[in-house]
Write a protein that holds these residues in place. Structure first.
Motif, short mmCIF file in Angstrom:
data_model
loop_
_atom_site.label_atom_id
_atom_site.label_comp_id
_atom_site.label_asym_id
_atom_site.label_seq_id
_atom_site.Cartn_x
_atom_site.Cartn_y
_atom_site.Cartn_z
N GLY A 10 39.90 -63.50 -9.60
CA GLY A 10 39.87 -62.67 -8.41
C GLY A 10 39.13 -63.28 -7.24
N ARG A 11 38.85 -64.57 -7.32
CA ARG A 11 38.12 -65.25 -6.25
C ARG A 11 39.05 -65.90 -5.23
NH1 ARG A 11 34.75 -69.24 -9.81
NH2 ARG A 11 33.93 -69.95 -7.80
N LEU A 12 40.33 -66.00 -5.58
CA LEU A 12 41.33 -66.65 -4.74
C LEU A 12 42.63 -65.88 -4.88
CD1 LEU A 12 41.45 -69.36 -3.01
CD2 LEU A 12 42.53 -70.39 -5.01
N ASP A 13 43.27 -65.59 -3.75
CA ASP A 13 44.57 -64.91 -3.77
C ASP A 13 45.63 -65.93 -3.37
OD1 ASP A 13 46.87 -63.41 -3.35
OD2 ASP A 13 45.77 -61.71 -2.52
N LEU A 14 46.51 -66.25 -4.30
CA LEU A 14 47.50 -67.30 -4.05
C LEU A 14 48.53 -66.89 -3.01
CD1 LEU A 14 48.14 -68.72 -7.65
CD2 LEU A 14 46.36 -69.31 -6.00
N THR A 15 48.56 -65.61 -2.65
CA THR A 15 49.48 -65.17 -1.61
C THR A 15 48.84 -65.19 -0.22
OG1 THR A 15 48.92 -62.81 -1.81
CG2 THR A 15 50.65 -63.67 -3.26
N ASP A 16 47.53 -65.44 -0.17
CA ASP A 16 46.87 -65.57 1.14
C ASP A 16 47.46 -66.74 1.90
OD1 ASP A 16 45.27 -63.37 0.82
OD2 ASP A 16 43.43 -64.50 0.39
N THR A 17 47.38 -66.69 3.22
CA THR A 17 47.99 -67.74 4.04
C THR A 17 46.93 -68.62 4.69
OG1 THR A 17 48.11 -66.25 5.94
CG2 THR A 17 50.06 -66.40 4.51
N TYR A 18 47.38 -69.81 5.05
CA TYR A 18 46.52 -70.79 5.73
C TYR A 18 47.32 -71.40 6.87
CZ TYR A 18 43.46 -74.78 6.55
OH TYR A 18 42.61 -75.69 7.14
N CYS A 19 46.68 -71.57 8.01
CA CYS A 19 47.32 -72.15 9.19
C CYS A 19 46.96 -73.63 9.29
CB CYS A 19 46.87 -71.40 10.44
SG CYS A 19 47.65 -71.98 11.96
N ILE A 20 47.96 -74.50 9.22
CA ILE A 20 47.73 -75.94 9.25
C ILE A 20 47.31 -76.39 10.65
CG2 ILE A 20 48.73 -78.23 8.82
CD1 ILE A 20 48.51 -76.49 6.31
N LYS A 21 46.18 -77.08 10.70
CA LYS A 21 45.65 -77.57 11.98
C LYS A 21 45.86 -79.08 12.08
CE LYS A 21 41.57 -75.94 10.89
NZ LYS A 21 41.89 -75.22 9.65
N ALA A 22 45.86 -79.60 13.28
CA ALA A 22 46.05 -81.03 13.50
C ALA A 22 45.02 -81.84 12.72
CB ALA A 22 45.99 -81.36 14.98
N GLU A 23 43.78 -81.36 12.70
CA GLU A 23 42.70 -82.11 12.04
C GLU A 23 42.80 -82.08 10.52
OE1 GLU A 23 40.72 -78.28 13.70
OE2 GLU A 23 42.34 -79.67 14.27
N ASP A 24 43.64 -81.21 9.98
CA ASP A 24 43.85 -81.18 8.52
C ASP A 24 44.70 -82.34 8.04
OD1 ASP A 24 42.51 -78.72 8.06
OD2 ASP A 24 44.31 -77.58 8.59
N LYS A 25 45.54 -82.85 8.92
CA LYS A 25 46.63 -83.73 8.49
C LYS A 25 46.16 -85.12 8.08
CE LYS A 25 50.10 -81.24 11.19
NZ LYS A 25 51.11 -81.32 12.25
N LEU A 26 46.69 -85.55 6.93
CA LEU A 26 46.38 -86.87 6.37
C LEU A 26 47.66 -87.69 6.29
CD1 LEU A 26 44.01 -85.85 3.44
CD2 LEU A 26 43.36 -86.88 5.62
N PRO A 27 47.53 -89.02 6.28
CA PRO A 27 48.72 -89.86 6.24
C PRO A 27 49.38 -89.89 4.87
CG PRO A 27 46.72 -91.20 6.20
CD PRO A 27 46.29 -89.79 6.41
N SER A 28 50.53 -90.52 4.86
CA SER A 28 51.26 -90.88 3.65
C SER A 28 51.86 -89.67 2.95
CB SER A 28 50.37 -91.69 2.71
OG SER A 28 51.12 -92.23 1.66
#
Length: 255
Positions: free
Chosen positions: A60-78
């Motif tokens: 109950g510590r994480l809800d897999l249906t919760d959403t996350y907004c991808i930010k430019a600074e999140d992005k990694l190569p490859s």
């Protein structure tokens, strides 16, 4: 010649550090080659990250249906897809887990590591009896890598996680089935599956980096088996062909 004698000969003749853990899930027979050595994990470390996500969801510590907004600074190569998507893309936590496994998405991995906490992943592995499998840093942290701070796995310990999923005893039968379903949707299929009979289902995860190549998974056949092949300090292309060959040898031996 015994097929496993051929497998061990191949491994012994491979320059570099290599390991094998194979277990027939019907008979319980186990075959190993340096199975408890610590290997630089590359993307196989994403399996323990997935496991911790599902544990925290069950608690109950994480809800897999919760959403996350991808930010430019999140992005990694490859590897992956998220780095090519538009900033502001909204995905669920389950989407992040799926992308982390089936496309080896590095952006998703670091987001999930932040969500669940690296120390929590490591404590979970210890609670499961895995003494070596460890996350020491997020991905693409060049300065830490230069200092020798790396993530580690062993063939045996990843094999244990996979077997417990197949037994339905990792977290719960429902969570185990869900994790296996994700692993079965793997899109990076250039190693274990290549020489297996057409249509053979493999639930697996690969890992690659400079001189590193792994493939770990469950091969579903008349006699299903866990197969974990790990290699550091090798010629990647050459050992990937060895992985393909060994997977077929093990399949033939046990089927």
């Amino acid at each position: 010649m015994d097929r496993f004698a051929e497998v061990f000969a191949l491994l012994q003749n491979t320059p570099g550090k290599v390991g094998l853990y194979a277990k027939n899930l019907l008979s319980g027979e186990v075959k190993t080659y340096h199975p408890d050595d610590a290997f630089l994990a590359a993307s196989v470390i994403k399996i323990p990250v997935m496991v911790e996500c599902f544990y925290q969801a069950a608690e109950g510590r994480l809800d897999l249906t919760d959403t996350y907004c991808i930010k430019a600074e999140d992005k990694l190569p490859s590897c992956g897809a998220l780095s090519y998507m538009h900033d502001g893309l909204t995905v669920t936590i389950k989407d992040l887990i799926t992308l982390m496994i089936i496309l080896s998405d590095n952006t998703a991995t670091n987001i999930l590591m932040d969500m669940v906490g690296i120390e929590n992943i490591n404590q979970r592995m210890r609670s499961l009896g895995l003494c070596t499998t460890t996350v020491n840093r997020k991905l693409f942290m060049a300065e830490l890598s230069r200092k020798g701070i790396e993530n580690y796995i062993t063939p045996t310990e990843i094999g244990i996680l996979l077997e417990r999923m197949e037994q339905g005893t990792l977290i719960s039968s429902e969570a185990s089935l869900e994790m296996l379903s994700i692993l079965k949707n793997q899109r990076l299929n250039g190693k274990i599956p290549v020489l297996l009979p057409p249509g053979t289902i493999v639930a697996h995860k690969t890992g690659e980096d400079d001189g590193i190549t792994h493939d770990v998974g469950i091969v579903y056949s008349k006699s299903p088996f866990v197969l974990c092949l790990c290699a550091n300090q090798v010629d990647r292309g050459e050992f990937e062909r060895t992985i393909q060959t060994i997977a077929r040898m093990v399949f033939d031996s046990w089927n």
